[in-house]
Write a protein that holds these residues in place. Structure first.
Motif, short mmCIF file in Angstrom:
data_model
loop_
_atom_site.label_atom_id
_atom_site.label_comp_id
_atom_site.label_asym_id
_atom_site.label_seq_id
_atom_site.Cartn_x
_atom_site.Cartn_y
_atom_site.Cartn_z
N MET A 25 6.96 -3.14 -0.46
CA MET A 25 6.93 -3.91 0.78
C MET A 25 5.54 -3.81 1.44
N ALA A 26 4.90 -2.66 1.29
CA ALA A 26 3.55 -2.47 1.86
C ALA A 26 2.55 -3.44 1.23
N ALA A 29 3.21 -6.93 2.46
CA ALA A 29 2.72 -7.05 3.83
C ALA A 29 1.20 -7.24 3.87
N LYS A 36 3.99 -3.68 7.26
CA LYS A 36 5.23 -3.79 6.48
C LYS A 36 6.48 -3.84 7.37
#
Lengths: 193, 193
Positions: A25-26, A29, A36
DNA sequence: GTCTATACGGCGATAGAC
DNA sequence: GTCTATCGCCGTATAGAC
């Protein structure tokens, strides 16, 4: 472009390149240009994001197959050849949506197999249906041998495309295109009247 | 069986099924029957374990291709058909080593691409060489058309096998085998004299 | 060589201010 | 809707007893 659209697009590219577990997810993002935690304003989980991407991609895939067949060539042979080469061009031009599709058809992430499969089964059937129609047409007008079932020919066609998709990693554009043309030659000899 | 051998075998099966990121040292340890810290007595890292598995599998792959071609059939057609169907049988019988090979040829884990590629390039070339030899033999004895290059035919052959490997997920054994036979029919029509 | 215990970082996900 | 801060968990890997 809306944030949510961008999120779908950028995450799709990462999933296609690095797989489900290989995409955090980081990273998503960062690519989108958010933190994130902000992603969770749009999607409640990584899983739902991934499945939304899957839904979008399977719809596009069927659309791509339909459109590539619906070209202006006169003969069945040329229409099928055109369609084949369009698909190859998309493969080599790093079309992430094709890569996403091929990757997760073969290697669904653990725990999401069932949901994924529901989407993929639908699109696989639909794509096959479209191709079978064109091949039956070719048989009717006497271009393609009636000794073979249209479905069998369609399966071989997709099988070759999928096989070709495995080779992107080894060859550059001109090589793969040339390669695809040679493979088509063998295939056409196999199904022509 | 020695612990190190067992470790290579069991981790290979997990990598093949769940991918590199999808396979944890803890899961490997559990399958082998050890605690995960004990694995580090045999391998200094997950990466070196994975690369050792890769080396073993690429060697086995070349061996498998060579052996499957070296059967007792009389004609080139039958030898090639036998070899094709042996490969298909291994695919459908959940042969983990074939799945490992196919998976990581297409989708190498991040950061290990370079090392992986060195192994795979070698085995791909070797496998192609073996098949080309058999096809040239078929052309010499007049079974296979000389209008096509042996290399081109060999590429199509592998392309079909790889394409078929993508379909395991959708079909059961009898279906895929039947499917493979139909695909072979198209292929053979395409290359025969 | 295998164990228990632990370090340390990255993961997905949530709380709460703005 | 986006941010900072933080949680709890699980990942790879290490230290040290036996």
């Amino acid at each position: 472009m809306q944030t949510k659209e961008k999120l779908l697009l950028e995450s799709m590219e990462l999933f296609a390149a690095y797989g489900y577990e290989g995409t955090s997810m980081a990273k998503i993002a960062e690519k989108v240009g958010l933190k994130k935690s902000s992603l969770y304003a749009h999607y409640t989980s990584k899983e739902t994001l991934f499945l939304d991407v899957t839904e979008k991609i399977t719809n596009e895939y069927v659309h791509l197959i339909a459109q590539s067949i619906d070209n202006n060539e006169q003969s069945s042979e040329k229409r099928l050849y055109q369609s084949f080469m369009i698909h190859v061009k998309d493969l080599v031009s790093d079309d992430a949506s094709i890569q996403f599709y091929n990757r997760f058809v073969q290697y669904p992430p653990q725990n999401l197999e069932k949901e994924l499969f529901a989407y993929l089964e639908r699109s696989e059937e639909e794509a096959l249906r479209i191709l079978v129609k064109e091949i039956e047409n070719g048989q009717t007008v006497g271009e393609i041998s009636k000794d073979l079932e249209a479905k069998q020919i369609a399966h071989t066609y997709f099988c070759l495309l999928e096989g070709l998709s495995n080779e992107i990693i080894f060859y550059d554009y001109p090589t793969l295109q040339h390669h695809a043309e040679r493979i088509w030659e063998v295939f056409w000899r196999g199904i022509r009247m």
